[in-house]
Design an enzyme around this catalytic site. Sequence first.
Site, short mmCIF file in Angstrom:
data_model
loop_
_atom_site.label_atom_id
_atom_site.label_comp_id
_atom_site.label_asym_id
_atom_site.label_seq_id
_atom_site.Cartn_x
_atom_site.Cartn_y
_atom_site.Cartn_z
CB VAL A 137 92.61 89.75 -38.57
CG1 VAL A 137 91.84 89.03 -39.60
CG2 VAL A 137 91.61 90.17 -37.34
CD GLU A 177 97.97 87.89 -29.35
OE1 GLU A 177 98.42 87.23 -30.36
OE2 GLU A 177 98.12 87.53 -28.06
CE1 TYR A 201 90.60 95.50 -24.41
CE2 TYR A 201 92.09 96.61 -25.71
CZ TYR A 201 90.93 96.36 -25.25
OH TYR A 201 89.97 97.27 -25.88
CB ALA A 202 91.56 92.54 -27.41
CB VAL A 203 93.12 87.74 -29.56
CG1 VAL A 203 93.44 86.93 -30.98
CG2 VAL A 203 93.92 87.20 -28.70
CG ASP A 263 93.30 106.59 -29.40
OD1 ASP A 263 93.97 107.19 -29.70
OD2 ASP A 263 93.45 105.35 -29.42
#
Lengths: 319, 316
Positions: A11, A13, A16-18, A127
Site C-alpha cells: 500500500v 513505500e 526507509y520502509a515498505v 511529528d
Amino acid sequence: MTISYTKEKKVGEGTYAVVYLGKQLPSERNIAVKEIKVGTFKDGVDMSAIREVKYLQELKHQNVIELVDVFDEEGNINLVLEFLPMDLEIIIKDTSLLFQPGDVKSWMLMTLRGLHHCHRNFILHRDLKPNNLLISPDGELKIADFGLARSLSQPNERLTSNVVTRWYRAPELLFGARHYTEVIDVWAVGIIFAELMLRTPYLPGKDDADQLTVTFQALGTPTDKTWPGVSTLPLYKSLHVYPEPSRAELLNRFGAASEEALNLMIAMTRMDPNKRCSTEEALTCKYFTEYPPPTKPINLPMKTQKKRESEEDYESNKR
Amino acid sequence: MDTEEYCPICKTDKYLSPDMKFLINPECYHKICESCVDRFYSLGPSKCMYPNCNKILRRNKFKTQVFDDLSIEKECDVRSRVMKVFNKNEEDFSDLKDYNQYLEEIEDIVNNLVNNVDIEETEKKLKDYELLNQKEILENNTKQVEKDQIQADLTKLETQLKQEKRRHEKQTAEEDKLLKKANEAALIDQMQNESAQPPQAVRMHNTNVLRKSSARKKHIKELEEQINMHRRALGAGGHGIESSVPPQTPFTPFNGDKDRTKYYQFQDNYYDPIFNDMVSKDPTFTASGYDIKKYFKRSLAEAFTGLNIFVSEEIS
C-alpha cells in the site's frame, strides 16, 4: 501454536520502509506490516525504525497505534502494526463531510488522551500532524509514526530543532531551541485543533523563514517581555513586530468556536513554552465538559468511499 | 416564446408588464397571472381556466410558486399536508423498528399522492388515520410548538450571553486603563506630597470598579444557568427510544485512566551539582521551556517503575 502473518497488498513505500496490508493467522485479524529496508544504510538499521520499535513497544493505549509484533525475515526487520485504514488529513480534506462541534471535540479528546499517555511516560512525539493521526474502522483516533519520537532530554543533551512538519512547528523550534520539552507536541495539537475548525491548514508557511512570518502574523511576535529570554535563542532575529491578536479578532477568525474552545486553543498555542498548557491541563479544561458532549467514535464522520464500494457489490449481486 | 413569460389566459406579457405575478393552485398546478385570478375567482369557486381541466378552484387556495419545478412544488405541498396528520416524533416510539415502519408508511402515502397512484384509496387512508388519531395529533402539535418555543428562547439567550460577555470584556479593558491612569496620577501626587497614603479618591474608585465587574460577572452566570436549563428541557423531552438506551458511563477527561499510583514523592529541590548549574547558568534552557524538575521526575519514574518498588512499602 505459532502465529504467522501474511502480506497481501503493497500500500505504500517510504524512504526507509515498505508497507503491506495483511492478516494475522490464525486469528484472521487485519494488520499492516512495515518492512524496514536494511542494507541501504551504511550504519545498519535506520534510526527511525529503532525509535519506532523502542517507544511503541512501551506504549499501550487506546489512542496510540499498537505494535502487535516484530519479526525478522531474510535479515529484514518487519513491524506488525494495527490496521488503520484512514487518517485525519483525508477526513479534513473531504469537503463532502460536515463536522459538528461534537465531532471536533471527540477528535481533540482522543488526540490529547493519546498524547497524555506519551507525555506521562516522558516521550516526545515530535511529528504530530493530521496525517499521523490514524482512524480505525470503528472511528477511534490513534497517534502513529513514532519515527521521530524520543524521550525527554537530559540537560547535557542537545536536541535537533529540525523536527515536526513545518506547519505544526512550535515557535521555540523555529528559533532553533535545543532544550525544548513535550509542550512542542501541545502546540502541534493546538494547530490541528484550528485546522479542524477552519478545514484548511492554519499556518501554512512556504519555507522556514516564511513560517516565522506566518506564525507571528497570526499570533503576534514574541518579545523578551512576553517570553523571557527569547532573544537568547540561536535563530532569534529582530523581526517585524506584529501585535498579538485580540480575543475579538480570534473569535472572528474561528466563527464556529465556542468561548471555551477558544480558551483551550489560546492555551495550547501560547508562544512562551513555559506558559503553554500541558496535556493534563488541556484534558481537564471546561471545553470537554460543556455542551455538546464529544461524539462517540463510531458516529464520527468517515469517508464514504468504502461504503459505496460495498453497495455497488450488493447492487451487482442483485442483477 | 417561453411559457414562463406570459399568462396563457389573458396573454399578458412579462416583458411589457414586469410587475405581474404568477399564481398556482395546488388542485391542478396550472399557472395563471394574478389579475386573472382576481377576475375569475373573486365571485366564488369556479372551474380551472385551462382547457380540459375540470378542477374546481377557490381563490384563497392560490399561492405563489416557490420552486421552478412544479413536481417539487407539488411534493412539498403533499408532504406538508401529510406531515400535519402524521406528526409523531422518534420519541413517541419505544422501538426503532416501529418508527422506521411509520416513516415508511408516510413515504408510501406521499409517493402515492404525488404520482397519482391509488389516489382515492390513499386519501381514504389519510382521512381514516386522521379521524382515528385526532386527539394524539393535537397533542403532538402543541408539543412541537412548545419545543420550537424553547429552541427560540435558547437562541435568544445565547446571543444575549455573547453580547453580554463581549461588553463585559470591553468594559473591563477600559476600566483597567482608567485605573492605571488613576494609579499613575496618584503615584505622582504621592511623590510630590510625600504622604504615605494613596488618596481617598483612588481607593474609592478601585472598590467601585471591583463591585461593578463582579455584578456583571454575576449577570453572565445567571444567563448561563438559564441556557443550561433550556438545554435540559430540550434534551429531556422524550421518554421513548432515548431512555431505553443503557445509561452512558459518565464523561471523564482521562477515560478512567488517570495514573494515581505514585512510586515516589517528588521534592521541590534535588541536589545535582552539574545539571542544576548547567540549567541555571544558560538562559536558553528557560527560554526553550526546559524545567529541570521534569528531568528529575523522569529519572525518578524510570528508576522506580522499572523495579515496581513502592518506597513507603519497602520501609515499613
